[in-house]
Design a protein around this motif. Structure first.
Motif, mmCIF file in Angstrom:
data_model
loop_
_atom_site.group_PDB
_atom_site.id
_atom_site.type_symbol
_atom_site.label_atom_id
_atom_site.label_comp_id
_atom_site.label_asym_id
_atom_site.label_seq_id
_atom_site.Cartn_x
_atom_site.Cartn_y
_atom_site.Cartn_z
ATOM 1 N N ARG A 32 3.085 5.621 -12.862
ATOM 2 C CA ARG A 32 4.318 4.874 -12.635
ATOM 3 C C ARG A 32 5.209 4.941 -13.858
ATOM 4 N NH1 ARG A 32 2.418 -1.535 -12.745
ATOM 5 N NH2 ARG A 32 2.170 -1.684 -15.026
ATOM 6 N N GLN A 33 6.492 4.797 -13.601
ATOM 7 C CA GLN A 33 7.461 4.802 -14.687
ATOM 8 C C GLN A 33 8.471 3.691 -14.457
ATOM 9 O OE1 GLN A 33 9.534 8.519 -15.391
ATOM 10 N NE2 GLN A 33 9.890 7.955 -17.521
ATOM 11 N N ALA A 34 8.454 2.728 -15.360
ATOM 12 C CA ALA A 34 9.404 1.620 -15.305
ATOM 13 C C ALA A 34 10.673 2.018 -16.059
ATOM 14 C CB ALA A 34 8.778 0.380 -15.929
ATOM 15 N N ARG B 160 0.835 -1.183 0.000
ATOM 16 C CA ARG B 160 0.000 0.000 0.000
ATOM 17 C C ARG B 160 0.880 1.248 0.000
ATOM 18 N NH1 ARG B 160 -4.360 2.193 4.473
ATOM 19 N NH2 ARG B 160 -2.437 2.758 5.570
ATOM 20 N N LEU B 161 0.666 2.057 -1.000
ATOM 21 C CA LEU B 161 1.363 3.343 -1.088
ATOM 22 C C LEU B 161 0.469 4.440 -0.517
ATOM 23 C CD1 LEU B 161 2.776 3.101 -4.730
ATOM 24 C CD2 LEU B 161 3.770 2.239 -2.597
ATOM 25 N N SER B 162 1.116 5.410 0.090
ATOM 26 C CA SER B 162 0.389 6.551 0.644
ATOM 27 C C SER B 162 0.893 7.841 0.014
ATOM 28 C CB SER B 162 0.576 6.628 2.160
ATOM 29 O OG SER B 162 0.103 5.470 2.796
ATOM 30 N N TYR C 35 0.538 19.314 -9.142
ATOM 31 C CA TYR C 35 1.634 19.072 -8.201
ATOM 32 C C TYR C 35 1.980 17.586 -8.192
ATOM 33 C CZ TYR C 35 0.147 23.659 -6.631
ATOM 34 O OH TYR C 35 -0.194 24.990 -6.596
ATOM 35 N N TRP C 36 3.269 17.327 -8.134
ATOM 36 C CA TRP C 36 3.773 15.958 -8.193
ATOM 37 C C TRP C 36 4.722 15.680 -7.040
ATOM 38 C CZ3 TRP C 36 2.718 12.333 -12.119
ATOM 39 C CH2 TRP C 36 1.914 12.819 -13.161
ATOM 40 N N GLY C 37 4.692 14.410 -6.596
ATOM 41 C CA GLY C 37 5.677 13.992 -5.628
ATOM 42 C C GLY C 37 6.958 13.549 -6.315
ATOM 43 N N GLN C 38 7.942 13.196 -5.506
ATOM 44 C CA GLN C 38 9.233 12.773 -6.027
ATOM 45 C C GLN C 38 9.243 11.311 -6.439
ATOM 46 O OE1 GLN C 38 12.007 14.818 -6.551
ATOM 47 N NE2 GLN C 38 10.359 16.314 -6.250
ATOM 48 N N GLY C 39 8.245 10.579 -6.037
ATOM 49 C CA GLY C 39 8.157 9.184 -6.427
ATOM 50 C C GLY C 39 8.666 8.240 -5.351
ATOM 51 N N THR D 88 7.307 -3.435 -11.295
ATOM 52 C CA THR D 88 8.466 -2.701 -10.812
ATOM 53 C C THR D 88 8.570 -1.359 -11.527
ATOM 54 O OG1 THR D 88 9.711 -4.691 -10.245
ATOM 55 C CG2 THR D 88 10.988 -2.694 -10.692
ATOM 56 N N ALA D 89 8.592 -0.293 -10.731
ATOM 57 C CA ALA D 89 8.604 1.059 -11.294
ATOM 58 C C ALA D 89 8.719 2.068 -10.157
ATOM 59 C CB ALA D 89 7.315 1.325 -12.078
ATOM 60 N N VAL D 90 8.958 3.301 -10.535
ATOM 61 C CA VAL D 90 8.804 4.399 -9.590
ATOM 62 C C VAL D 90 7.353 4.860 -9.683
ATOM 63 C CG1 VAL D 90 9.503 6.723 -8.949
ATOM 64 C CG2 VAL D 90 11.202 5.103 -9.849
ATOM 65 N N TYR D 91 6.699 4.921 -8.547
ATOM 66 C CA TYR D 91 5.298 5.314 -8.494
ATOM 67 C C TYR D 91 5.199 6.748 -8.014
ATOM 68 C CZ TYR D 91 3.796 0.588 -9.460
ATOM 69 O OH TYR D 91 3.557 -0.620 -10.079
#
Length: 125
Positions: A38-40, A19-21, A114-118, A91-94
């Motif tokens: 996400r970016q693989a 679970r991601l928050s 607005y975006w987070g850093q992943g 598998t990726a940066v979410y």
């Protein structure tokens, strides 16, 4: 200034759940939706899921419909991405993103302000 911070990523085994928050904080603003992308490695960033902040209407990418649930807790200003039956191809940066504008859909990353850093999610086989 608005800060978006993701957490909950890590290394898991295939078949596990995670679970991601996402917390968005800072100056007072009215958010309309929260999305996850996400970016693989070697691939473009892609849409995973989104939820409208007020009504809680959710939308999912086709690959996510059976294994992902997006939700939000308005009182905590926090959004969640619950993923199950994880596969190595997950598998990726979410990334978490927040929109302050109103649209009929939030699958396009241009809808977001607005975006987070992943946060890295790695699924081992």
């Amino acid at each position: 200034q608005v800060q978006v911070v993701e957490s909950g990523g890590g290394l898991v085994q295939a078949g596990d759940s995670l679970r991601l928050s996402c917390v968005a904080s800072g100056r007072t603003f009215v958010r309309t939706a929260m999305g996850w992308f996400r970016q693989a490695p070697g691939k473009d960033r892609e849409f995973v899921a989104a939820v409208t902040w007020g009504f809680g209407k959710s939308s999912y990418a086709d690959f996510a419909k059976d294994r992902v649930t997006i939700s939000r807790d308005i009182a905590k200003n926090t959004g969640y991405l619950q993923m199950s039956s994880l596969k190595p191809e997950d598998t990726a940066v979410y990334y978490c993103a927040v929109s302050i504008r109103s649209y009929f859909d939030y699958e396009n990353e241009e809808r977001y302000d607005y975006w987070g850093q992943g946060t890295q999610v790695t699924v081992a086989s």
